[in-house]
Motif scaffolding. Structure first.
Motif, mmCIF file in Angstrom:
data_model
loop_
_atom_site.group_PDB
_atom_site.id
_atom_site.type_symbol
_atom_site.label_atom_id
_atom_site.label_comp_id
_atom_site.label_asym_id
_atom_site.label_seq_id
_atom_site.Cartn_x
_atom_site.Cartn_y
_atom_site.Cartn_z
ATOM 1 N N TRP A 68 0.890 -1.200 0.065
ATOM 2 C CA TRP A 68 -0.096 -0.259 0.011
ATOM 3 C C TRP A 68 0.646 1.157 0.006
ATOM 4 N N PHE A 69 2.109 1.209 0.259
ATOM 5 C CA PHE A 69 2.804 2.421 0.637
ATOM 6 C C PHE A 69 3.669 2.734 -0.664
ATOM 7 N N LEU A 72 4.066 6.052 -2.388
ATOM 8 C CA LEU A 72 4.588 7.348 -1.849
ATOM 9 C C LEU A 72 5.871 7.349 -2.076
ATOM 10 N N GLN A 77 8.110 6.607 2.739
ATOM 11 C CA GLN A 77 8.100 5.359 2.933
ATOM 12 C C GLN A 77 9.191 4.959 4.189
ATOM 13 N N LEU A 80 7.548 6.034 7.197
ATOM 14 C CA LEU A 80 6.442 5.051 7.769
ATOM 15 C C LEU A 80 7.223 3.909 8.434
ATOM 16 N N HIS A 81 8.283 3.338 7.743
ATOM 17 C CA HIS A 81 8.927 2.181 8.222
ATOM 18 C C HIS A 81 9.539 2.397 9.490
ATOM 19 N N THR A 86 4.451 0.138 8.351
ATOM 20 C CA THR A 86 4.384 -0.465 7.213
ATOM 21 C C THR A 86 3.685 -1.667 7.380
ATOM 22 N N GLU A 90 -3.234 0.144 5.751
ATOM 23 C CA GLU A 90 -3.035 1.313 5.346
ATOM 24 C C GLU A 90 -3.934 2.275 6.089
ATOM 25 N N ILE A 119 2.975 13.005 1.950
ATOM 26 C CA ILE A 119 1.955 12.364 3.151
ATOM 27 C C ILE A 119 0.731 13.145 3.278
ATOM 28 N N TRP A 122 -1.549 11.982 0.703
ATOM 29 C CA TRP A 122 -2.200 10.531 0.790
ATOM 30 C C TRP A 122 -2.995 10.422 2.018
#
Length: 174
Positions: A68-69, A72, A77, A80-81, A86, A90, A119, A122
Motif C-alpha cells: 500500500w505504501f 509514496l 516510505q 513510515l517504516h 508499514t 493502510e 504524506i 495521501w
C-alpha cells in the motif's frame, strides 16, 4: 528558445523522475517477460547488467506483490517504516500519521516539504489531515534544557566556580 530548460519545482522534477522510472521498469519487465536476459535488457536500455537486474526485480515485485505504501516517495516510505507503520493496514497507518502536526512531521529525520506534502496528500485520499498545531503552544518544538547540577536559576556569578570557591584567575578588569 527550443533548448531552454523549463523552471520546474522540486516536486515537479520528482514526479517526472518517478514517471521515467516507472516507464523504464515497465519496458524492462516487458523485455524480461519476452524471454530476454538481463545482459540484453541492459544493452537495450543502456544500463549495466546488474542495474537491469535490479530494475526487473523491482518491477516484478511491484507487479506481483504491491504494497500500500509503494506509490509514496521513498522518504515518506522510510518515515513510515521508521515509525513501524508499514506492517499495519493502510487506514490504521493513516490514522496514526494524522495524529501528528505538520511541524512534528517536518521534525522527523529526512522529511522535507516535498515528503510532507506527499504524506498530506495521501492522508487527504483517506479523508484525513494532519493535526493542527495550536498557535500558542510549542508542544512539538524541541525543548531546550540547559544541563546543570545546581538549583540556580541563572548563570553563576563571575569569579565563582560550581563549588562556590573564588576563582584565582579572575581580575577586577573585565
Amino acid at each position: 528558445m527550443h533548448g531552454r530548460i523549463p523552471n520546474l519545482t522540486p516536486a515537479e522534477r520528482r514526479i517526472r523522475r518517478e514517471a521515467r522510472s516507472a516507464a523504464l521498469r515497465d519496458l524492462a519487465l516487458a523485455l524480461r517477460q519476452g524471454g530476454k536476459t538481463f545482459a540484453i535488457i541492459g544493452q537495450e536500455l543502456g544500463l549495466s547488467l546488474e542495474r537491469a537486474r535490479q530494475i526487473v526485480k523491482k518491477a516484478e515485485r511491484l507487479a506481483n506483490a504491491p504494497r500500500w505504501f509503494d506509490p509514496l516517495p521513498m522518504r515518506a516510505q522510510t518515515f513510515l517504516h521508521n515509525m513501524n507503520l508499514t506492517a499495519l493496514p493502510e487506514i490504521e497507518a493513516a490514522i496514526a500519521v494524522a495524529r501528528l502536526s505538520r511541524r512534528e512531521l517536518l521534525a522527523a529525520p529526512n522529511i522535507g516539504r516535498g515528503a510532507a506534502d506527499a504524506i498530506a496528500a495521501w492522508l487527504a485520499g483517506h479523508g484525513l489531515k494532519l493535526r493542527e498545531a495550536s498557535p500558542l503552544s510549542n508542544e512539538s518544538a524541541p525543548e531546550w534544557e540547559r544541563p546543570h547540577d545546581s538549583n540556580q536559576a541563572g548563570p553563576q556569578r563571575t569569579g565563582l566556580n560550581e563549588y562556590e570557591t573564588p576563582c584565582p584567575y579572575t581580575t577586577n578588569q573585565t
